[in-house]
Design a protein around this motif. Structure first.
Motif, PDB file in Angstrom:
ATOM      1  N   ALA A 170      49.093 -99.250-110.670  1.00  0.00           N
ATOM      2  CA  ALA A 170      49.364-100.383-111.560  1.00  0.00           C
ATOM      3  C   ALA A 170      48.088-100.994-112.112  1.00  0.00           C
ATOM      4  O   ALA A 170      48.097-101.607-113.170  1.00  0.00           O
ATOM      5  CB  ALA A 170      50.180-101.447-110.822  1.00  0.00           C
ATOM      6  N   ASP A 171      46.976-100.824-111.403  1.00  0.00           N
ATOM      7  CA  ASP A 171      45.719-101.426-111.859  1.00  0.00           C
ATOM      8  C   ASP A 171      44.843-100.413-112.606  1.00  0.00           C
ATOM      9  O   ASP A 171      43.676-100.683-112.880  1.00  0.00           O
ATOM     10  CB  ASP A 171      44.936-102.021-110.693  1.00  0.00           C
ATOM     11  N   ASP A 172      45.379 -99.235-112.930  1.00  0.00           N
ATOM     12  CA  ASP A 172      44.617 -98.214-113.651  1.00  0.00           C
ATOM     13  C   ASP A 172      44.459 -98.650-115.094  1.00  0.00           C
ATOM     14  O   ASP A 172      45.427 -98.766-115.834  1.00  0.00           O
ATOM     15  CB  ASP A 172      45.350 -96.876-113.575  1.00  0.00           C
ATOM     16  N   GLN A 173      43.222 -98.902-115.515  1.00  0.00           N
ATOM     17  CA  GLN A 173      42.970 -99.396-116.865  1.00  0.00           C
ATOM     18  C   GLN A 173      43.055 -98.313-117.936  1.00  0.00           C
ATOM     19  O   GLN A 173      43.018 -98.605-119.120  1.00  0.00           O
ATOM     20  CB  GLN A 173      41.583-100.057-116.924  1.00  0.00           C
ATOM     21  N   GLN A 174      43.180 -97.051-117.515  1.00  0.00           N
ATOM     22  CA  GLN A 174      43.269 -95.979-118.515  1.00  0.00           C
ATOM     23  C   GLN A 174      44.593 -96.043-119.264  1.00  0.00           C
ATOM     24  O   GLN A 174      44.692 -95.622-120.401  1.00  0.00           O
ATOM     25  CB  GLN A 174      43.129 -94.610-117.842  1.00  0.00           C
ATOM     26  N   TYR A 175      45.626 -96.591-118.625  1.00  0.00           N
ATOM     27  CA  TYR A 175      46.947 -96.632-119.226  1.00  0.00           C
ATOM     28  C   TYR A 175      47.368 -98.075-119.451  1.00  0.00           C
ATOM     29  O   TYR A 175      47.045 -98.967-118.679  1.00  0.00           O
ATOM     30  CB  TYR A 175      47.955 -95.906-118.329  1.00  0.00           C
ATOM     31  N   ASP A 176      48.109 -98.283-120.511  1.00  0.00           N
ATOM     32  CA  ASP A 176      48.508 -99.631-120.903  1.00  0.00           C
ATOM     33  C   ASP A 176      49.860 -99.969-120.277  1.00  0.00           C
ATOM     34  O   ASP A 176      50.890 -99.478-120.708  1.00  0.00           O
ATOM     35  CB  ASP A 176      48.599 -99.723-122.428  1.00  0.00           C
ATOM     36  N   HIS A 177      49.845-100.806-119.242  1.00  0.00           N
ATOM     37  CA  HIS A 177      51.078-101.216-118.584  1.00  0.00           C
ATOM     38  C   HIS A 177      51.546-102.587-119.091  1.00  0.00           C
ATOM     39  O   HIS A 177      52.537-103.107-118.593  1.00  0.00           O
ATOM     40  CB  HIS A 177      50.871-101.315-117.064  1.00  0.00           C
ATOM     41  N   SER A 178      50.854-103.143-120.062  1.00  0.00           N
ATOM     42  CA  SER A 178      51.098-104.537-120.424  1.00  0.00           C
ATOM     43  C   SER A 178      52.505-104.764-120.953  1.00  0.00           C
ATOM     44  O   SER A 178      53.066-105.851-120.796  1.00  0.00           O
ATOM     45  CB  SER A 178      50.072-104.982-121.484  1.00  0.00           C
ATOM     46  N   ALA A 179      53.084-103.746-121.584  1.00  0.00           N
ATOM     47  CA  ALA A 179      54.405-103.941-122.177  1.00  0.00           C
ATOM     48  C   ALA A 179      55.487-104.082-121.109  1.00  0.00           C
ATOM     49  O   ALA A 179      56.533-104.665-121.347  1.00  0.00           O
ATOM     50  CB  ALA A 179      54.742-102.773-123.103  1.00  0.00           C
ATOM     51  N   VAL A 180      55.251-103.537-119.932  1.00  0.00           N
ATOM     52  CA  VAL A 180      56.283-103.547-118.905  1.00  0.00           C
ATOM     53  C   VAL A 180      55.843-104.255-117.634  1.00  0.00           C
ATOM     54  O   VAL A 180      56.662-104.596-116.793  1.00  0.00           O
ATOM     55  CB  VAL A 180      56.712-102.104-118.558  1.00  0.00           C
ATOM     56  N   GLY A 181      54.542-104.463-117.475  1.00  0.00           N
ATOM     57  CA  GLY A 181      54.026-105.176-116.322  1.00  0.00           C
ATOM     58  C   GLY A 181      54.117-104.400-115.025  1.00  0.00           C
ATOM     59  O   GLY A 181      54.092-104.985-113.950  1.00  0.00           O
ATOM     60  N   THR A 182      54.245-103.103-115.102  1.00  0.00           N
ATOM     61  CA  THR A 182      54.369-102.304-113.884  1.00  0.00           C
ATOM     62  C   THR A 182      53.833-100.911-114.147  1.00  0.00           C
ATOM     63  O   THR A 182      53.648-100.500-115.292  1.00  0.00           O
ATOM     64  CB  THR A 182      55.840-102.229-113.443  1.00  0.00           C
ATOM     65  N   ALA A 183      53.589-100.170-113.076  1.00  0.00           N
ATOM     66  CA  ALA A 183      53.122 -98.802-113.209  1.00  0.00           C
ATOM     67  C   ALA A 183      54.287 -97.885-113.569  1.00  0.00           C
ATOM     68  O   ALA A 183      55.441 -98.168-113.292  1.00  0.00           O
ATOM     69  CB  ALA A 183      52.484 -98.346-111.901  1.00  0.00           C
ATOM     70  N   PHE A 184      53.955 -96.780-114.192  1.00  0.00           N
ATOM     71  CA  PHE A 184      54.962 -95.778-114.507  1.00  0.00           C
ATOM     72  C   PHE A 184      55.394 -95.074-113.219  1.00  0.00           C
ATOM     73  O   PHE A 184      54.561 -94.626-112.433  1.00  0.00           O
ATOM     74  CB  PHE A 184      54.392 -94.757-115.492  1.00  0.00           C
ATOM     75  N   ARG A 185      56.704 -94.934-113.043  1.00  0.00           N
ATOM     76  CA  ARG A 185      57.267 -94.237-111.889  1.00  0.00           C
ATOM     77  C   ARG A 185      58.377 -93.323-112.390  1.00  0.00           C
ATOM     78  O   ARG A 185      59.396 -93.805-112.890  1.00  0.00           O
ATOM     79  CB  ARG A 185      57.819 -95.224-110.856  1.00  0.00           C
ATOM     80  N   VAL A 186      58.154 -92.031-112.290  1.00  0.00           N
ATOM     81  CA  VAL A 186      59.128 -91.057-112.769  1.00  0.00           C
ATOM     82  C   VAL A 186      59.659 -90.248-111.587  1.00  0.00           C
ATOM     83  O   VAL A 186      59.231 -90.432-110.450  1.00  0.00           O
ATOM     84  CB  VAL A 186      58.497 -90.122-113.830  1.00  0.00           C
ATOM     85  N   SER A 187      60.578 -89.347-111.860  1.00  0.00           N
ATOM     86  CA  SER A 187      61.126 -88.526-110.794  1.00  0.00           C
ATOM     87  C   SER A 187      60.086 -87.529-110.291  1.00  0.00           C
ATOM     88  O   SER A 187      59.108 -87.215-110.977  1.00  0.00           O
ATOM     89  CB  SER A 187      62.359 -87.766-111.291  1.00  0.00           C
ATOM     90  N   HIS A 188      60.318 -87.029-109.091  1.00  0.00           N
ATOM     91  CA  HIS A 188      59.416 -86.039-108.497  1.00  0.00           C
ATOM     92  C   HIS A 188      59.311 -84.808-109.386  1.00  0.00           C
ATOM     93  O   HIS A 188      58.237 -84.203-109.497  1.00  0.00           O
ATOM     94  CB  HIS A 188      59.933 -85.652-107.110  1.00  0.00           C
TER      95      HIS A 188
END
Length: 203
Positions: free
Chosen positions: A40-58
């Motif tokens: 969630a704190d990785d600055q390479q990706y923009d999480h600002s629109a959702v306020g959370t890290a990306f979490r997808v299926s395995h």
């Protein structure tokens, strides 16, 4: 020279947004899985629109992670740039953005950001190739993506197909005129609420 890939999340009937540029449930699979793509704190990706890290299926995680890591440049149209305000100068993936537009960069807009404006698709891809080196050039689908595909400048088409029917809206292939032949998909990955497909463009 980097591969040029036209990509977007898309409904099963071929739309990337509704007529009001709303994406509805198209991106829900990015946040409903059990496998984080980036912290969630990785600055390479923009999480600002959702306020959370990306979490997808395995099943989706290795494909998404490898795809994002390969991207050096995003090529987008002016409509998307205006909708997201260019992600405030921080591209969600890659290091550079090329915007296809007859209008220049807004005066004073994030001068530190590596955003380049090109008046036509040929110049846009040429600029992107110089910036990307051997890394992938990700072309957003839609009207500009369709123009780049029609010009013969796209190497692959990548679709993240979500099981929803829009009925109308903004088309993945824009208003492309004529046929473009694709090879059989060389990537077919069934995730949760998404099917990842990638096709080479037949030459």
């Amino acid at each position: 020279m980097g591969t040029v890939i036209m990509h977007n999340v898309v409904s099963v009937d071929g739309f990337i947004a509704d007529k009001n540029d709303e994406v509805g449930p198209l991106h829900e699979w990015y946040f409903s899985g059990d496998t984080p793509i980036t912290p969630a704190d990785d600055q390479q990706y923009d999480h600002s629109a959702v306020g959370t890290a990306f979490r997808v299926s395995h099943a989706s995680a290795p494909y998404v992670r490898a795809t994002w890591d390969s991207i050096g440049v995003i090529v987008m149209g002016r409509t998307l740039f205006d909708l997201v305000n260019g992600w405030e100068g921080r591209p969600p993936v890659g290091d550079h953005v090329v915007v296809v537009s007859h209008r220049p960069k807004p005066e004073g807009w994030h001068p530190e950001a590596s955003y380049h404006f090109a008046e036509d698709v040929t110049t846009a891809i040429s600029t992107a190739q110089e910036l990307a080196g051997d890394r992938t050039i990700a072309v957003n689908a839609g009207q500009v993506g369709a123009q780049i595909l029609a010009a013969g400048l796209v190497d692959e088409v990548a679709m993240d197909v979500v099981p929803v029917v829009f009925g109308s809206g903004k088309r993945f292939f824009g208003g492309i005129d004529g046929q473009v032949l694709l090879r059989d998909p060389h990537v077919v990955i069934q995730g949760e609420r998404v099917l990842h497909l990638r096709y080479e463009v037949a030459r």
